[in-house]
Design a protein around this motif. Structure first.
Motif, PDB file in Angstrom:
ATOM      1  N   ASP A 110       3.600  29.218  -0.016  1.00 42.00           N
ATOM      2  CA  ASP A 110       2.515  28.804   0.866  1.00 42.00           C
ATOM      3  C   ASP A 110       2.973  27.860   1.946  1.00 42.00           C
ATOM      4  OD1 ASP A 110      -0.087  29.701   0.807  1.00 42.00           O
ATOM      5  OD2 ASP A 110      -0.306  29.016  -1.259  1.00 42.00           O
ATOM      6  N   ASN A 111       3.880  26.942   1.568  1.00 36.59           N
ATOM      7  CA  ASN A 111       4.222  25.861   2.484  1.00 36.59           C
ATOM      8  C   ASN A 111       5.276  26.230   3.514  1.00 36.59           C
ATOM      9  OD1 ASN A 111       2.438  24.577   0.910  1.00 36.59           O
ATOM     10  ND2 ASN A 111       3.892  23.207  -0.060  1.00 36.59           N
ATOM     11  N   GLN A 112       5.686  27.498   3.550  1.00 39.44           N
ATOM     12  CA  GLN A 112       6.593  27.891   4.632  1.00 39.44           C
ATOM     13  C   GLN A 112       5.979  29.002   5.455  1.00 39.44           C
ATOM     14  OE1 GLN A 112      10.265  29.677   3.192  1.00 39.44           O
ATOM     15  NE2 GLN A 112       9.332  29.855   1.190  1.00 39.44           N
ATOM     16  N   PHE A 113       4.714  29.272   5.201  1.00 40.08           N
ATOM     17  CA  PHE A 113       4.022  30.276   5.993  1.00 40.08           C
ATOM     18  C   PHE A 113       3.332  29.544   7.139  1.00 40.08           C
ATOM     19  CE2 PHE A 113       1.594  33.763   7.314  1.00 40.08           C
ATOM     20  CZ  PHE A 113       2.007  34.895   6.635  1.00 40.08           C
ATOM     21  N   ILE A 114       3.893  29.626   8.328  1.00 41.64           N
ATOM     22  CA  ILE A 114       3.441  28.778   9.426  1.00 41.64           C
ATOM     23  C   ILE A 114       2.409  29.483  10.294  1.00 41.64           C
ATOM     24  CG2 ILE A 114       4.208  27.496  11.459  1.00 41.64           C
ATOM     25  CD1 ILE A 114       7.043  27.644   9.780  1.00 41.64           C
ATOM     26  N   PRO A 143      -2.294  34.641   5.246  1.00 40.26           N
ATOM     27  CA  PRO A 143      -1.545  34.304   4.027  1.00 40.26           C
ATOM     28  C   PRO A 143      -2.413  34.269   2.769  1.00 40.26           C
ATOM     29  CG  PRO A 143      -1.650  32.446   5.555  1.00 40.26           C
ATOM     30  CD  PRO A 143      -2.086  33.653   6.296  1.00 40.26           C
ATOM     31  N   ALA A 186      10.375  23.474   6.761  1.00 43.26           N
ATOM     32  CA  ALA A 186      10.432  24.909   7.043  1.00 43.26           C
ATOM     33  C   ALA A 186      10.421  25.159   8.548  1.00 43.26           C
ATOM     34  CB  ALA A 186       9.260  25.627   6.374  1.00 43.26           C
ATOM     35  N   ARG A 190      -4.667  27.053   9.860  1.00 46.85           N
ATOM     36  CA  ARG A 190      -3.960  27.921   8.920  1.00 46.85           C
ATOM     37  C   ARG A 190      -4.110  27.418   7.486  1.00 46.85           C
ATOM     38  NH1 ARG A 190      -1.906  28.753   4.924  1.00 46.85           N
ATOM     39  NH2 ARG A 190       0.261  28.987   4.311  1.00 46.85           N
ATOM     40  N   PHE A 246      12.406  28.835   1.309  1.00 44.52           N
ATOM     41  CA  PHE A 246      12.116  27.755   0.378  1.00 44.52           C
ATOM     42  C   PHE A 246      11.364  28.248  -0.846  1.00 44.52           C
ATOM     43  CE2 PHE A 246      12.698  25.555   4.431  1.00 44.52           C
ATOM     44  CZ  PHE A 246      13.520  24.511   4.059  1.00 44.52           C
ATOM     45  N   GLN A 247      11.122  27.302  -1.753  1.00 43.12           N
ATOM     46  CA  GLN A 247      10.518  27.632  -3.038  1.00 43.12           C
ATOM     47  C   GLN A 247       9.045  28.017  -2.926  1.00 43.12           C
ATOM     48  OE1 GLN A 247      10.454  24.263  -5.686  1.00 43.12           O
ATOM     49  NE2 GLN A 247      10.238  25.542  -7.489  1.00 43.12           N
ATOM     50  N   ASN A 248       8.275  27.192  -2.237  1.00 43.55           N
ATOM     51  CA  ASN A 248       6.827  27.380  -2.244  1.00 43.55           C
ATOM     52  C   ASN A 248       6.399  28.367  -1.154  1.00 43.55           C
ATOM     53  OD1 ASN A 248       4.011  27.069  -1.988  1.00 43.55           O
ATOM     54  ND2 ASN A 248       4.154  25.046  -2.922  1.00 43.55           N
TER      55      ASN A 248
END
Lengths: 271, 284, 308
Positions: free
Chosen positions: A88-92, A135, C228, C172, A84-86
């Motif tokens: 930060d928001n796909q780093f789980i 992250p 995601a 997180r 995805f684009q962002n």
């Protein structure tokens, strides 16, 4: 072989405005496809439909021989990875290691096998040294590379990049371009779909689909798409530098071709 | 209304294990009405530097002089004066659309002036004027900022800062995430503001923006200013040592020089002017 | 952000760092209970308290927490401690007590002083213990441990896994959101908002100008994050394997026995003041210890079936 077939696809979020309007295209196995369009052209909606995060309202998507819907979501997602684009928001996960492991856990990969897989795919995206980093201590480009590693580790057939470089600085962008190059070289069977508004980026692909206001304007190889210079400019997409230079110079009476290298073009100007 | 950095140092979390010297011995001056670009890769201290301009950060040592305000450790208690500074220097953060919060575009733009004691009615008038400055028409006034497109949101956010009528406008990566069309329009707007007399300081990664718009470039690396020059001066040397790319236009100009085509570098700002210049020189 | 020292994980390779987080939580609770047990005489209170303090100091050294760090996190409490001391000294104690000293006609009793010292000792020990836990355990491991303790509740359909996943994602995102808070505050300050000074009405507005953007971005974040996660095959109802496996080592058994033993010993001492075991208490102690052990064993069995 057609891996994905999109037929007469329309989609609307509010029931009034169609963000996608009668879109059809096919994705062949092993090809690198770009879907380009300006912000709001509906290109990110396609990404969500292809990964079954949304369900088609009219028309159909058949991927890997399965109709895209809620029921087949699990199966289709097992073939498809998306960046995805962002960043930060796909780093789980809380660290690089955990983030790559996240998908493996979902896939029920055995605990004993995970460490090896994590090491392998982290090294593919040059992140081996950062395995225990959080992250917040990584750059945008590094986070996107971790996302790619996490996806590749799940051995997908198709990887979708949904504006994966648009929030990165030039350095991060280059890192991702290099990673994509590497992915193609390493596994020629991998199908890539890149959704972007960067024509320069799209020109690295085999096939370009141009979207405007939810419709496919035209598609073809980069060369074929370039025939539609005027339309591309009208849509508000930036032609690659060389193309722009040549077309402006030709307006001034030069007769140059953009197929040649920049050096040769300049050589001709200076003759 | 000049801006001056004198031996500015800044350290984050001093005397802790997380200590980080973000700025080292920064010295430069920015002239009134100029268009300055601040470049350097992520983490070089650009964002830290611009926060000194309106007193969000106070130098660990050294001073930042903006007009008659001296931002220094000694002066940090002068709240009233600090407010004057905030009014003089408008700071637009990266992804500035995140700062929108009011129900209508009008209210959001009018929010800033009201913080400085402007009456609500007057603030609304200011909002109306400012919206024009950022290239949006009056029909936007009553819309919710959250219904707008990304590019429009960002304009409204910039208008929210412009409503304070600052003399200096500082923008941190204003084009990040915008498509080529949105980028072009936004930059044209900034250029307009500059032409109308505002001093512009623009932080960017995009060397083409620097090439086309800047009067001056400040290059930062690892917390230090490594180069101050005009774009043509800067790019005529090898900029890779500053981890910058050479803009394509400059590459072509350099190639032309090498092949003996004498182009007037001062006339070249963008692709159009490059082509014009080539055509002119060739026709001679 | 860097100022937060309490509760921050400090990476180091020590015996306590390597301990099973489940066991660490158990030991922490056992020791905390031990700290809070009362005794009938002051002598006994301070002998046992002192011994426990000694034990905690050893733990602090073993887990490589500097005393500077500890005092740093105690800083906000100094004020409270002083107030406690003063108030306790002002209130005359119940029962008889020798006078320690007098200020004018006002008497300060030994009992009051002892009482305050006891409270301070407990407070400091409690904070030190929680610090040992959080400084030596990654937040994620803590959530895994929590999930493990909650597993039996799955029988009554309590979403133990979801709760643990939510907590770990919250952990997180704390740094990310703190950065965001800082950025929005700075952006609004640039528009003339003063978060520190001003009337209540302007302050309210200032807070709104922070909260609303924060919520909007948090919602967007959560949406994107959900996408995601889903795209990467996450389904809370589906079985998942585990990358992190918690494992119980020999040293854990030793720590487990040591802490249970300490707790048992303090309970016994408190109850009997060194008089001997009486049959009425012994069964209670044995049963409660057995219960804890059986619980942990059971959870272990259920867990291994759910996860494998």
């Amino acid at each position: 072989m057609n891996l994905i077939e999109v037929k007469n696809l329309s989609y609307s979020y509010d029931g009034k405005i169609n963000v996608l309007d009668d879109v059809s295209f096919v994705v062949e196995a092993g090809k690198y496809i770009s879907i380009i369009g300006h912000n709001g052209s509906g290109k990110s909606t396609i990404a969500k439909l292809l990964t079954c995060l949304l369900e088609p309202k009219s028309g159909s998507i058949v991927a890997f021989g399965l109709k895209a819907n809620r029921k087949n979501a699990r199966e289709i997602r097992s073939h498809t990875g998306i960046v995805f684009q962002n960043p930060d928001n796909q780093f789980i996960g809380s660290t690089v290691r955990d983030d790559i492991a996240f998908g493996l856990e979902n896939r029920q990969v055995k605990h004993e096998d995970m460490e090896g897989i994590i090491q392998e795919f982290a090294s593919k995206v040059n992140m081996s040294e950062y395995l225990d980093k959080e992250p917040e201590n990584l750059s945008g480009g590094q986070k996107q590379r971790v996302a790619i590693a996490g996806i590749l580790a799940m051995k997908p057939d198709v990887v979708i990049f949904d504006e994966a470089t648009s929030m990165l600085d030039p350095k991060g962008r280059n890192e991702i371009h290099e990673t994509i190059k590497f992915m193609r070289k390493e596994n020629p069977n991998l199908t890539l779909i890149s959704i972007t508004h960067d024509l320069e980026e799209a020109f690295a692909s085999d096939h370009i689909i141009v979207l405007n206001k939810g419709k496919v304007s035209f598609e073809g190889s980069p060369k074929e798409v370039l025939q539609h210079r005027k339309e591309l400019e009208e849509i508000g997409l930036d032609l690659p530098f060389k193309e722009k230079l040549v077309s402006l110079l030709n307006e001034k009476g030069f007769s140059l071709s953009s197929d040649e290298s920049l050096e040769r073009i300049v050589g001709k100007i200076c003759q | 209304m000049s801006i001056k950095f004198n031996q500015v140092y800044y350290t984050y979390s001093p005397k802790t294990p997380f200590e980080n010297e973000a700025l080292k011995n920064i010295n430069f001056e920015i002239k009134e009405g100029s268009f300055t670009c601040l470049v350097g890769h992520t983490g070089c201290g650009k964002s830290t530097l611009i926060q000194h301009l309106n007193g969000l950060l106070v130098p660990s040592s050294g001073e930042v002089v903006v007009d008659d305000y001296v931002n220094t450790k000694k002066n940090r208690k002068m709240r009233r004066k600090l407010r004057d500074l905030r009014k003089k220097v408008g700071l637009v953060f990266q992804f500035s659309e995140n700062q929108l919060f009011e129900e209508t575009v009008e209210d959001d733009i009018a929010f800033g002036p009201q913080n400085f004691g402007v009456k609500k009615e007057d603030a609304k008038l200011i909002a109306k004027e400012t919206l024009k400055l950022v290239g949006l028409d009056e029909s936007f006034l009553k819309k919710s900022p959250f219904d707008l497109s990304g590019g429009e949101k960002r304009r409204v956010a910039i208008a929210g800062v412009l409503a304070l009528k600052p003399d200096v406008l500082v923008l941190d990566e204003p084009t990040a995430g915008l498509d080529p069309k949105g980028t072009k329009e936004l930059l044209a707007m900034v250029k307009n503001l500059n032409d109308s007399g505002k001093t512009i300081i623009l932080v960017t990664h995009d060397i083409n923006i620097v090439y086309e718009y800047a009067d001056n470039v400040i290059v930062m690396d690892n917390g230090e200013v490594v180069k101050i020059a005009t774009p043509s001066e800067l790019f005529s040397e090898n900029v890779e040592k500053y981890s910058l790319e050479t803009p394509m236009i400059q590459k072509v100009t350099n190639m032309c020089f090498a092949k003996g085509l004498k182009l007037d570098i001062n006339k070249i700002k963008n692709l159009e002017s490059l082509v014009d210049e080539i055509a002119k020189v060739r026709s001679k | 952000m860097a100022k937060i020292t309490l509760g921050r994980y400090v990476p180091y390779d020590s015996f306590i760092h390597r301990m099973d987080p489940r066991n660490k939580i158990f030991c922490l609770i056992a020791l905390m209970v031990a700290v809070f047990i009362s005794y009938s005489t002051w002598e006994l209170t301070f002998i046992v308290g002192g011994l426990l303090a000694l034990f905690v100091i050893v733990l602090l050294i073993v887990s490589h927490i500097s005393f500077k760090q500890l005092f740093g996190s105690l800083k906000p409490l100094w004020f409270m401690i002083i107030i406690l001391l003063v108030i306790n000294c002002l209130i005359p104690p119940r029962g008889e007590s020798p006078i320690a000293f007098s200020i004018g006609s006002f008497n300060v009793y030994w009992n009051s002083i002892f009482q305050s010292l006891k409270i301070i000792l407990r407070l400091v020990l409690m904070i030190s213990l929680s610090m040992i836990l959080t400084a030596t355990t990654k937040p994620l491991d803590l959530t895994y441990a929590l999930e493990w303790y909650l597993t039996p509740l799955k029988i009554i359909k309590f979403p133990a896994h979801e709760v643990a996943m939510t907590i770990s994602i919250a952990l997180r995102f704390i740094p990310t959101i703190l950065t965001e808070v800082e950025r929005i505050m700075k952006a609004q300050s640039s528009r003339g908002v003063d978060f520190k000074h001003g009337k209540i009405s302007t302050k309210m507005k200032a807070i709104i100008s922070l909260i609303i953007p924060l919520f909007i971005s948090a919602f967007q974040r959560s949406e994107e994050l959900a996408d995601a996660m889903e795209a990467r095959g996450y389904d809370p109802k589906q079985k998942r394997t585990r990358y992190h496996k918690l494992s119980f080592h020999i040293l854990d058994i030793f720590a487990f026995l040591l802490c249970s033993g300490l707790l048992g010993a303090t309970i016994i001492m408190s109850h009997y003041d060194f008089t001997f075991f009486t049959p009425s208490f012994l069964p209670w102690f044995v049963v409660s210890t057995l219960f804890i052990v059986i619980y942990c064993l059971l959870v272990g069995i259920i867990e291994s079936r759910v996860v494998s």
